[in-house]
Write a protein that holds these residues in place. Structure first.
Motif, mmCIF file in Angstrom:
data_model
loop_
_atom_site.group_PDB
_atom_site.id
_atom_site.type_symbol
_atom_site.label_atom_id
_atom_site.label_comp_id
_atom_site.label_asym_id
_atom_site.label_seq_id
_atom_site.Cartn_x
_atom_site.Cartn_y
_atom_site.Cartn_z
ATOM 1 N N LYS A 29 -3.402 24.940 24.347
ATOM 2 C CA LYS A 29 -3.081 25.134 22.933
ATOM 3 C C LYS A 29 -1.680 25.693 22.694
ATOM 4 O O LYS A 29 -1.199 25.670 21.571
ATOM 5 N N ALA A 30 -1.035 26.173 23.723
ATOM 6 C CA ALA A 30 0.300 26.775 23.560
ATOM 7 C C ALA A 30 1.326 25.676 23.289
ATOM 8 O O ALA A 30 1.490 24.760 24.092
ATOM 9 N N THR A 31 2.020 25.762 22.155
ATOM 10 C CA THR A 31 3.045 24.777 21.820
ATOM 11 C C THR A 31 4.452 25.347 21.996
ATOM 12 O O THR A 31 5.406 24.605 22.165
ATOM 13 N N LYS A 32 4.569 26.677 21.944
ATOM 14 C CA LYS A 32 5.872 27.327 22.109
ATOM 15 C C LYS A 32 5.688 28.606 22.916
ATOM 16 O O LYS A 32 4.756 29.372 22.668
ATOM 17 N N VAL A 33 6.590 28.817 23.871
ATOM 18 C CA VAL A 33 6.578 30.038 24.672
ATOM 19 C C VAL A 33 7.952 30.680 24.541
ATOM 20 O O VAL A 33 8.972 30.021 24.721
ATOM 21 N N THR A 34 7.961 31.970 24.193
ATOM 22 C CA THR A 34 9.211 32.724 24.088
ATOM 23 C C THR A 34 9.250 33.739 25.219
ATOM 24 O O THR A 34 8.334 34.552 25.373
ATOM 25 N N LEU A 35 10.317 33.660 26.018
ATOM 26 C CA LEU A 35 10.472 34.551 27.168
ATOM 27 C C LEU A 35 11.545 35.596 26.872
ATOM 28 O O LEU A 35 12.607 35.261 26.355
ATOM 29 N N PRO A 36 11.279 36.865 27.211
ATOM 30 C CA PRO A 36 12.228 37.936 26.898
ATOM 31 C C PRO A 36 13.474 37.917 27.784
ATOM 32 O O PRO A 36 13.508 37.243 28.814
ATOM 33 N N ALA A 37 14.465 38.679 27.389
ATOM 34 C CA ALA A 37 15.728 38.770 28.127
ATOM 35 C C ALA A 37 15.547 39.397 29.506
ATOM 36 O O ALA A 37 16.417 39.264 30.364
ATOM 37 N N THR A 38 14.416 40.045 29.737
ATOM 38 C CA THR A 38 14.172 40.718 31.019
ATOM 39 C C THR A 38 13.711 39.766 32.120
ATOM 40 O O THR A 38 13.694 40.135 33.288
ATOM 41 N N ILE A 39 13.338 38.526 31.762
ATOM 42 C CA ILE A 39 12.832 37.560 32.747
ATOM 43 C C ILE A 39 13.951 37.124 33.685
ATOM 44 O O ILE A 39 15.011 36.701 33.248
ATOM 45 N N LYS A 40 13.681 37.229 34.982
ATOM 46 C CA LYS A 40 14.652 36.837 36.009
ATOM 47 C C LYS A 40 14.207 35.618 36.800
ATOM 48 O O LYS A 40 15.017 34.941 37.410
ATOM 49 N N SER A 41 12.871 35.346 36.807
ATOM 50 C CA SER A 41 12.391 34.184 37.557
ATOM 51 C C SER A 41 11.114 33.616 36.949
ATOM 52 O O SER A 41 10.352 34.320 36.295
ATOM 53 N N ILE A 42 10.932 32.317 37.200
ATOM 54 C CA ILE A 42 9.743 31.593 36.754
ATOM 55 C C ILE A 42 9.100 31.006 38.008
ATOM 56 O O ILE A 42 9.750 30.292 38.774
ATOM 57 N N GLY A 43 7.842 31.325 38.223
ATOM 58 C CA GLY A 43 7.162 30.993 39.468
ATOM 59 C C GLY A 43 6.609 29.588 39.585
ATOM 60 O O GLY A 43 6.708 28.765 38.678
#
Length: 108
Positions: A29-43
């Motif tokens: 159901k997720a259509t949009k994901v907002t990631l914060p400025a603190t994110i350094k990596s995506i697994g």
């Protein structure tokens, strides 16, 4: 879905720096994901099976993206919104990182 930059567990505050393996896997159901400025990596396989996902908003200026982050997802119709305050070089580095992970959509 907005990912918080900090979380509190048992009274201890932690900074969120990574989107873990399969974090949004099969999020139907997720259509949009907002990631914060603190994110350094995506697994690994972070967005596998998230077929309704259309937009990812990145607020971090530097992110390492696992090569399988979008495995099995048709990213051609997806958009990644890059941070407005990032320099041209930072935006190009982000684009390169997402393309290496198999992202084929558009960048804004």
């Amino acid at each position: 879905v907005s990912v918080a930059s900090k979380v509190t567990v048992d009274g201890v505050k932690y900074t969120v720096t990574r989107i873990g393996a399969k974090a949004f896997a099969n999020a139907k159901k997720a259509t949009k994901v907002t990631l914060p400025a603190t994110i350094k990596s995506i697994g690994e396989k972070a967005f596998t099976g998230a077929k309704a996902l259309k937009t990812i908003k990145i607020n971090s200026k530097k992110v390492k993206v696992d090569k399988t982050a979008f495995k099995g997802v048709n990213t051609k119709k997806m958009t990644i919104q890059l941070p407005a305050k990032a320099t041209k070089a930072q935006k190009e580095a982000l684009k390169k990182a997402f393309k290496k992970a198999g992202f084929k959509g558009t960048f804004k």
